[in-house]
Design a protein around this motif. Structure first.
Motif, PDB file in Angstrom:
ATOM      1  N   LEU A   2       0.855  -1.182   0.000  1.00  0.00           N
ATOM      2  CA  LEU A   2       0.000   0.000   0.000  1.00  0.00           C
ATOM      3  C   LEU A   2       0.892   1.232   0.000  1.00  0.00           C
ATOM      4  CD1 LEU A   2      -2.726  -1.179   2.513  1.00  0.00           C
ATOM      5  CD2 LEU A   2      -2.642  -1.446   0.027  1.00  0.00           C
ATOM      6  N   THR A  23       0.882  -6.741  -5.544  1.00  0.00           N
ATOM      7  CA  THR A  23       0.006  -5.692  -6.054  1.00  0.00           C
ATOM      8  C   THR A  23       0.368  -4.407  -5.332  1.00  0.00           C
ATOM      9  OG1 THR A  23      -1.794  -7.251  -6.461  1.00  0.00           O
ATOM     10  CG2 THR A  23      -2.388  -4.927  -6.301  1.00  0.00           C
ATOM     11  N   TRP A  25      -0.750  -0.553  -4.473  1.00  0.00           N
ATOM     12  CA  TRP A  25      -1.937   0.291  -4.396  1.00  0.00           C
ATOM     13  C   TRP A  25      -1.542   1.748  -4.229  1.00  0.00           C
ATOM     14  CZ3 TRP A  25      -3.216   3.487  -0.277  1.00  0.00           C
ATOM     15  CH2 TRP A  25      -4.464   4.117  -0.358  1.00  0.00           C
ATOM     16  N   SER A  26      -2.278   2.599  -4.925  1.00  0.00           N
ATOM     17  CA  SER A  26      -2.201   4.047  -4.722  1.00  0.00           C
ATOM     18  C   SER A  26      -3.609   4.589  -4.916  1.00  0.00           C
ATOM     19  CB  SER A  26      -1.262   4.699  -5.735  1.00  0.00           C
ATOM     20  OG  SER A  26      -1.373   6.111  -5.662  1.00  0.00           O
ATOM     21  N   ILE A  32      -1.259   5.196 -10.948  1.00  0.00           N
ATOM     22  CA  ILE A  32      -1.433   3.781 -11.296  1.00  0.00           C
ATOM     23  C   ILE A  32      -1.371   3.596 -12.807  1.00  0.00           C
ATOM     24  CG2 ILE A  32      -3.110   1.872 -11.284  1.00  0.00           C
ATOM     25  CD1 ILE A  32      -1.630   2.341  -8.599  1.00  0.00           C
ATOM     26  N   TYR A  55      -0.956  -3.303 -10.398  1.00  0.00           N
ATOM     27  CA  TYR A  55      -1.196  -1.970  -9.852  1.00  0.00           C
ATOM     28  C   TYR A  55      -2.701  -1.734  -9.775  1.00  0.00           C
ATOM     29  CZ  TYR A  55       3.606  -1.561 -11.507  1.00  0.00           C
ATOM     30  OH  TYR A  55       4.936  -1.778 -11.744  1.00  0.00           O
ATOM     31  N   THR A  56      -3.143  -1.069  -8.705  1.00  0.00           N
ATOM     32  CA  THR A  56      -4.562  -0.762  -8.567  1.00  0.00           C
ATOM     33  C   THR A  56      -4.761   0.475  -7.699  1.00  0.00           C
ATOM     34  OG1 THR A  56      -6.739  -1.648  -7.953  1.00  0.00           O
ATOM     35  CG2 THR A  56      -4.884  -2.267  -6.546  1.00  0.00           C
ATOM     36  N   SER A  57      -5.884   1.142  -7.909  1.00  0.00           N
ATOM     37  CA  SER A  57      -6.284   2.240  -7.026  1.00  0.00           C
ATOM     38  C   SER A  57      -7.449   1.806  -6.138  1.00  0.00           C
ATOM     39  CB  SER A  57      -6.672   3.476  -7.845  1.00  0.00           C
ATOM     40  OG  SER A  57      -7.765   3.173  -8.691  1.00  0.00           O
ATOM     41  N   ASN A  58      -7.811   0.538  -6.224  1.00  0.00           N
ATOM     42  CA  ASN A  58      -8.902  -0.017  -5.434  1.00  0.00           C
ATOM     43  C   ASN A  58      -8.314  -0.770  -4.239  1.00  0.00           C
ATOM     44  OD1 ASN A  58     -10.808  -1.980  -4.451  1.00  0.00           O
ATOM     45  ND2 ASN A  58     -12.054  -1.554  -6.254  1.00  0.00           N
ATOM     46  N   ILE A  59      -8.521  -0.249  -3.053  1.00  0.00           N
ATOM     47  CA  ILE A  59      -7.905  -0.845  -1.861  1.00  0.00           C
ATOM     48  C   ILE A  59      -8.457  -2.240  -1.577  1.00  0.00           C
ATOM     49  CG2 ILE A  59      -9.451   0.168  -0.144  1.00  0.00           C
ATOM     50  CD1 ILE A  59      -6.819   0.639   1.526  1.00  0.00           C
ATOM     51  N   GLN A  61      -9.403  -4.434  -3.832  1.00  0.00           N
ATOM     52  CA  GLN A  61      -8.719  -5.317  -4.781  1.00  0.00           C
ATOM     53  C   GLN A  61      -7.282  -5.572  -4.331  1.00  0.00           C
ATOM     54  OE1 GLN A  61      -8.693  -3.856  -8.800  1.00  0.00           O
ATOM     55  NE2 GLN A  61      -7.384  -5.487  -9.540  1.00  0.00           N
ATOM     56  N   ALA A  62      -6.631  -4.538  -3.825  1.00  0.00           N
ATOM     57  CA  ALA A  62      -5.241  -4.677  -3.378  1.00  0.00           C
ATOM     58  C   ALA A  62      -5.128  -5.638  -2.201  1.00  0.00           C
ATOM     59  CB  ALA A  62      -4.671  -3.315  -2.995  1.00  0.00           C
TER      60      ALA A  62
END
Length: 124
Positions: A2, A23, A25-26, A32, A55-59, A61-62
């Motif tokens: 994260l 993964t 996260w941001s 991302i 990479y994801t911006s969905n916490i 999913q991360a």
């Protein structure tokens, strides 16, 4: 991991190079998108990131199916992120989220419906 700053990306690269599924996260979708497109962090331009890094911006999913969560964000964002993790991982019902009163002009209380616990000791 994260956090997609230099520390988070470095940790992600080391773990990915050791064969772990990682993964990053941001909350910043533009960041991302850039990492996904280039596999290069702008402040670490001399480092090519592994193609298998996600990479994801969905916490949510991360954190899904994560066996380990590493937090690599600036200290000012640590508490709000830990609260968000608690909510995501343990499905706590929350009315509103507080982002440290002294760092936010508007402080809304965290109110856990089942326990009547309010982080800021305030009610809206």
């Amino acid at each position: 991991v994260l956090g997609a700053g230099t520390w988070g990306i470095t940790l992600a690269k080391v773990l990915a190079d050791q064969g772990y599924d990682v993964t990053v996260w941001s909350p910043i979708q533009k960041e991302i998108d850039q990492l996904q497109a280039t596999h290069i962090h702008p402040n670490l331009s001399y480092v090519k990131l592994p193609d298998h890094l996600q990479y994801t911006s969905n916490i949510e999913q991360a954190c899904k199916d994560a066996k380990m969560i590493t937090i690599a964000v600036p200290s000012i964002f640590t508490l709000p992120l830990i609260v968000a993790l608690f909510i995501v991982k343990f499905s706590v019902l929350v009315d509103t989220i507080c982002i440290y009163e002294k760092y936010s002009k508007i402080c809304k209380s965290i109110y856990f419906k089942r326990t009547n616990y309010c982080y800021c000791n305030k009610r809206n």
